[in-house]
Design an enzyme around this catalytic site. Structure first.
Site, PDB file in Angstrom:
ATOM      1  CG  ASN A 205      -1.849   1.312   1.347  1.00 14.40           C
ATOM      2  OD1 ASN A 205      -1.768   1.985   0.303  1.00 14.40           O
ATOM      3  ND2 ASN A 205      -2.695   1.099   2.274  1.00 14.40           N
TER       4      ASN A 205
ATOM      5  NE  ARG B  99      -6.598   1.008   0.162  1.00 14.66           N
ATOM      6  CZ  ARG B  99      -6.621   1.724   1.179  1.00 14.66           C
ATOM      7  NH1 ARG B  99      -6.210   1.592   2.165  1.00 14.66           N
ATOM      8  NH2 ARG B  99      -8.018   2.278   1.451  1.00 14.66           N
TER       9      ARG B  99
ATOM     10  CG  HIS C 113     -12.938   3.433   3.053  1.00 18.00           C
ATOM     11  ND1 HIS C 113     -13.461   4.235   3.696  1.00 18.00           N
ATOM     12  CD2 HIS C 113     -11.449   3.399   3.378  1.00 18.00           C
ATOM     13  CE1 HIS C 113     -12.727   4.998   4.569  1.00 18.00           C
ATOM     14  NE2 HIS C 113     -11.512   4.608   4.345  1.00 18.00           N
TER      15      HIS C 113
ATOM     16  NE  ARG D  40      -9.924  12.336   3.407  1.00 20.51           N
ATOM     17  CZ  ARG D  40      -9.840  11.099   3.630  1.00 20.51           C
ATOM     18  NH1 ARG D  40     -10.658  10.279   4.036  1.00 20.51           N
ATOM     19  NH2 ARG D  40      -8.830  10.530   2.995  1.00 20.51           N
TER      20      ARG D  40
ATOM     21  CD  GLU E  66      -8.972  -1.391   3.703  1.00 21.10           C
ATOM     22  OE1 GLU E  66      -9.235  -0.385   2.967  1.00 21.10           O
ATOM     23  OE2 GLU E  66      -8.722  -1.101   4.847  1.00 21.10           O
TER      24      GLU E  66
END
Ligand code: AMP
Length: 397
Positions: free
Chosen positions: A7, A91, A180, A240, A385
């Site tokens: 990743n 990823r 996601h 965010r 993940e």
């Protein structure tokens, strides 16, 4: 089979060497401060090994070289040679409209990831650097790209189109994509298994972490999701803002005379969310809970606002699905935050959702947390993940 999962971010690179069938993680770690100086943190879970080394990493190539070196290190490594790595899974943030599933990396795939840079300007270049560094370090090794957006590509146009002039969709591919996706796919699949694989199912996944997103999943396919063209949309997150009236951007930029649009978006991504609501105290829910317990009203507001917005999304997605069989909480806050789950579910009593207070104490384990007489099952399902990426990689190689 040994799959290396990568990743890659702009200045960091996370890795895990794992078995896709059993999920066993042989080694994992993080390269930080790429492009600045460089630090490798490497762990071998079965041996309780943790190594931290300062290694110069001017680019991702040196970071991958450092990972390869430590993986075969006689003392701290877990394999004898790089040949023992069967394939690499990456990823990748943005697959645009081109990728509805994971894909074996070749020149065409890399070009398509490059073509998506305008949609994912921060992450896609870093993801490509990770892919190219692996190509250099392990020539000929099969590599697979697993996209954060792919799971959401089953959304119907009424969910993914923005109500803006058509030319921005047709010429520029501006639409809701969602992120996601690997987590939403992993967790919704597991929820359906836990329900006994019914032919029809309506599931809402709440991936609540530092970044948060929800998805509405019907019969295993995503129908809607809260993030949009970028991960800025949806519920308020760690830093965010989540959904915001575009006029707020105009107002702030008019007020702060020297603020560029990039500066403003940077603020909305990095200085907002629960961190802003807690007056800058923290983006970490543990700090906010501690603050609220001390009587800090800003922390209390940050937590209550987050739960209120998540609860509202669940209500909206229940309408989008015209019903709900299973509600799932996952990721850092979803897996570890009983108070957060309780507050969110307090908005859902009208639809017969009832938590079992004892079961809801769970942190980090798979657990049904709804009461026996709840009309909707509620579960905590830890996301993985990396395992999903490793499984996709093994399947395609
Ligand atoms: P993630 O992005 O999925 O790694 O989630 C990270 C967030 O999970 C952190 O910012 C924390 O706010 C939250 N988190 C992790 N552990 C706990 C915990 N034990 N209690 C409450 N929140 C937690």
């Amino acid at each position: 089979m040994n799959i290396l999962v990568i990743n890659a971010g702009s200045s960091s690179l996370k890795y895990q060497l794992m078995n896709p069938e059993t999920g066993e993680v042989f080694a994992k770690g993080l390269c930080e401060r790429i492009n600045i100086d460089g630090r490798l943190t490497h762990k071998v879970p079965s041996k309780d090994i943790k190594v931290v080394r300062d290694i110069p990493m001017p680019t991702h190539a040196e970071a991958i070289a450092a990972v390869m070196e430590i993986l075969v290190d006689p003392e701290n490594g877990v394999i004898k040679s790089v040949d023992e790595i069967d394939a690499v899974g990456h990823r990748v943030l943005h697959g645009g409209m081109k990728f509805v599933s994971s894909c074996l990396i070749d020149e065409a795939c890399k070009q398509a990831i490059r073509d998506c840079i305008p949609l994912g300007p921060l992450h896609n270049p870093a993801n490509l650097m990770g892919i190219e560094a692996c190509e250099k370090a392990m020539p000929g090794k099969p590599q697979v790209a697993v996209f954060d957006t792919a799971f959401h590509m089953t959304m119907p146009p009424k969910a993914y189109r923005y109500a803006i002039p058509t030319k921005y969709f047709e010429e520029d591919s501006l639409r809701r994509y969602g992120f996601h996706g690997t987590s939403h796919r992993f967790v919704s699949k597991r929820a359906i298994e836990l329900m006994g694989n019914p032919a029809e199912s309506k599931v809402i996944v709440c991936h609540l972490g530092n970044g948060s997103s929800l998805s509405a999943v019907k019969n295993g396919e995503c129908q809607d999701t809260s993030m949009g063209l970028s991960p800025l949309a949806g519920v308020p997150m760690g830093t965010r803002s989540g959904d915001i009236d575009a006029c707020v951007v105009q107002y702030i930029m008019n007020k702060e005379k020297n603020m560029s649009i990039d500066d403003c978006l940077n603020m909305l991504n990095k200085q907002c969310g629960v961190k802003a609501l807690s007056n800058g105290l923290s983006s970490d829910f543990r700090d906010l809970e501690a603050g609220a317990a001390r009587g800090d009203e800003a922390c209390e507001l940050a937590l209550r606002k987050f739960c209120y917005e998540v609860g509202k999304y669940i209500g909206a997605y229940t309408a989008a699905l015209n019903g709900l069989d299973c509600l799932v909480f996952t990721a850092g806050v979803g897996e570890n935050g009983p108070e957060t789950r309780k507050d969110i579910c307090s908005y859902l009593e009208f639809m017969g959702i009832k938590l079992d207070p004892e079961a809801n104490k769970v942190r980090g384990d798979e657990m049904k947390i709804s009461a026996p007489d709840s009309k909707v099952q509620v579960w905590v399902i830890p996301t993985n993940e990396e395992l999903m990426i490793a499984q996709d990689t093994a399947e395609l190689c």
